[in-house]
Design a protein around this motif. Structure first.
Motif, PDB file in Angstrom:
ATOM      1  N   ARG A   1       0.837  -1.207   0.000  1.00 52.58           N
ATOM      2  CA  ARG A   1       0.000   0.000   0.000  1.00 52.58           C
ATOM      3  C   ARG A   1       0.865   1.248   0.000  1.00 52.58           C
ATOM      4  NH1 ARG A   1      -5.268   1.367   1.494  1.00 52.58           N
ATOM      5  NH2 ARG A   1      -5.468   3.520   2.251  1.00 52.58           N
TER       6      ARG A   1
ATOM      7  N   GLU B   1       0.926   4.095  -2.913  1.00 55.69           N
ATOM      8  CA  GLU B   1       0.677   5.507  -2.626  1.00 55.69           C
ATOM      9  C   GLU B   1       1.830   6.381  -3.089  1.00 55.69           C
ATOM     10  OE1 GLU B   1      -0.054   5.673   1.513  1.00 55.69           O
ATOM     11  OE2 GLU B   1      -2.137   4.957   1.375  1.00 55.69           O
TER      12      GLU B   1
ATOM     13  N   GLU C   1      -5.065  11.283  -1.942  1.00 55.71           N
ATOM     14  CA  GLU C   1      -5.516  10.298  -0.965  1.00 55.71           C
ATOM     15  C   GLU C   1      -6.650   9.439  -1.511  1.00 55.71           C
ATOM     16  OE1 GLU C   1      -6.572  12.358   2.528  1.00 55.71           O
ATOM     17  OE2 GLU C   1      -4.520  13.014   3.003  1.00 55.71           O
ATOM     18  N   VAL C   2      -7.566  10.081  -2.260  1.00 53.10           N
ATOM     19  CA  VAL C   2      -8.704   9.337  -2.800  1.00 53.10           C
ATOM     20  C   VAL C   2      -8.236   8.317  -3.826  1.00 53.10           C
ATOM     21  CG1 VAL C   2     -10.789   9.531  -4.209  1.00 53.10           C
ATOM     22  CG2 VAL C   2     -10.386  11.138  -2.338  1.00 53.10           C
TER      23      VAL C   2
ATOM     24  N   ASP D   1      -6.472   5.511  -2.027  1.00 51.15           N
ATOM     25  CA  ASP D   1      -7.390   4.613  -1.328  1.00 51.15           C
ATOM     26  C   ASP D   1      -8.158   3.726  -2.301  1.00 51.15           C
ATOM     27  OD1 ASP D   1      -6.608   5.619   1.079  1.00 51.15           O
ATOM     28  OD2 ASP D   1      -8.249   7.076   1.209  1.00 51.15           O
TER      29      ASP D   1
ATOM     30  N   ALA E   1      -5.741   1.068  -3.672  1.00 56.65           N
ATOM     31  CA  ALA E   1      -5.441   0.061  -2.654  1.00 56.65           C
ATOM     32  C   ALA E   1      -6.652  -0.819  -2.380  1.00 56.65           C
ATOM     33  CB  ALA E   1      -4.980   0.740  -1.365  1.00 56.65           C
ATOM     34  N   HIS E   2      -7.846  -0.207  -2.385  1.00 58.86           N
ATOM     35  CA  HIS E   2      -9.059  -0.995  -2.145  1.00 58.86           C
ATOM     36  C   HIS E   2      -9.310  -1.987  -3.282  1.00 58.86           C
ATOM     37  CE1 HIS E   2     -13.072  -1.986  -0.758  1.00 58.86           C
ATOM     38  NE2 HIS E   2     -13.540  -1.729  -1.985  1.00 58.86           N
TER      39      HIS E   2
END
Length: 344
Positions: free
Chosen positions: A224, A228, A260-261, A264, A267-268
């Protein structure tokens, strides 16, 4: 009590037969030695040697040589007597299914008793049978002797060389068949691989699940962070995203929120994909993948594919052919390995 007496009687019979075996073995060795010596005694040079060097032995053995058939018949009578005694014993105890099986099974004993020069040396087979019988019952053991180990080593070396050459010849023939485009690969695919497609799918599904669970879960946080950092670097280098800084007041905040969005979401999505692969839900995905890689042979013969499909099939066949050839090369290299040389 009856069982104990019967066992003792059986052991006593075995002891008697072992004693007879040793006696017959000694007589056979003596008889064969006499046969070999008398064969050499036929030469005039040998007779002249004994006449001049050992006249006493010459005078004793000369009558034996002239009447050698008579003396050989004495041994033959002993051998035949022992043969018939064993035959009667086998019939009496029902060792064989039929009473007349014994002489056919022990044919070398019958032929060896024929008093002719060509048949006499078949008595060597009887020596071998007696030695093997004594070895089987543990009375004598030749496996620890140097002669047996010497012969066994070179026998194994000979058999390994012979079998290796045969295997290499067969494998080279298979490679030639594959290179010439024989239907071998089509038969392997349609008759061997495709009927076991369900087993193959299950195995691949289990392996993918193990790989996803054992490889991803312990490294989830590190992966992750890596994603990022890659996303942040890509956003910084994107000229469209750089223009967000020009927005008054909220430019940097919007850019940071977007980073960040995106991180995320990525990663999701990755986490969901790996969880699906590590669970039983990956079976359908693997099934669809194997269907693409390994289509039904009956459908291939009835459907007319496009040019891209035919090209893909040819490329897949070439990959399968090259893979098969490389596997056979590895097997041939392993066959070339001589194990008997390691024992030298």
């Amino acid at each position: 009590m009856f069982t104990i007496n019967r066992e003792n009687l059986k052991k006593s019979h075995q002891t008697i037969w072992f004693a007879i075996d040793f006696l017959m073995l000694g007589l056979l060795i003596l008889n064969l030695s006499l046969i070999v010596f008398d064969s050499l005694y036929h030469f005039e040079a040998i007779q002249d040697f004994f006449r001049e060097s050992l006249p006493a032995f010459y005078n004793v053995y000369q009558p034996v040589h002239r009447n050698f058939i008579f003396y050989d018949l004495i041994f033959v009578s002993i051998f035949l007597t022992e043969f018939f005694v064993r035959w009667i014993y086998a019939v009496w105890h029902g060792i064989y299914q039929r009473w007349y099986f014994y002489p056919f099974i022990h044919w070398y004993d019958v032929l060896g008793c024929i008093p002719t020069s060509g048949m006499r040396f078949l008595r060597v087979l009887r020596v071998i049978s007696i030695v093997y019988r004594l070895h089987r019952y543990g009375i004598i053991d030749f496996t620890r002797t140097r002669l047996f180990q010497f012969l066994a080593f070179y026998y194994e070396a000979f058999m390994e060389e012979l079998s290796d050459r045969i295997v290499l010849k067969v494998l080279s023939g298979v490679q030639d068949e594959v290179r010439r485009g024989s239907p071998l690969m089509d038969r392997v695919q349609s008759d061997i691989i495709y009927p076991r497609k369900d087993v193959l799918i299950g195995w691949i599904s289990d392996r993918v699940a193990d790989l996803a669970s054992q490889g991803y879960v312990p490294n989830r946080d590190a992966l992750r962070q890596y994603l990022e950092s890659c996303i942040n670097e890509a956003i910084r280098q994107n000229p469209e995203m750089a223009r967000l800084k020009l927005l008054p007041i909220f430019g940097n905040q919007v850019r940071g929120t977007l980073e960040e969005v995106v991180g995320d979401i990525t990663a999701h999505v990755l986490n969901q994909v790996m969880e699906d692969l590590s669970s039983s839900r990956n079976h359908d995905f693997i099934n669809d993948l194997v269907d693409v890689l390994l289509p039904d042979p009956s459908q291939l013969t009835t459907q007319q594919g496009t040019g891209d499909t035919e090209l893909g099939q040819r490329q897949g066949n070439e990959v399968l052919i090259n893979l098969t050839l490389e596997v056979i090369d590895v097997i041939k290299d392993q066959v070339h390995h001589k194990r008997w040389r390691e024992q030298l």
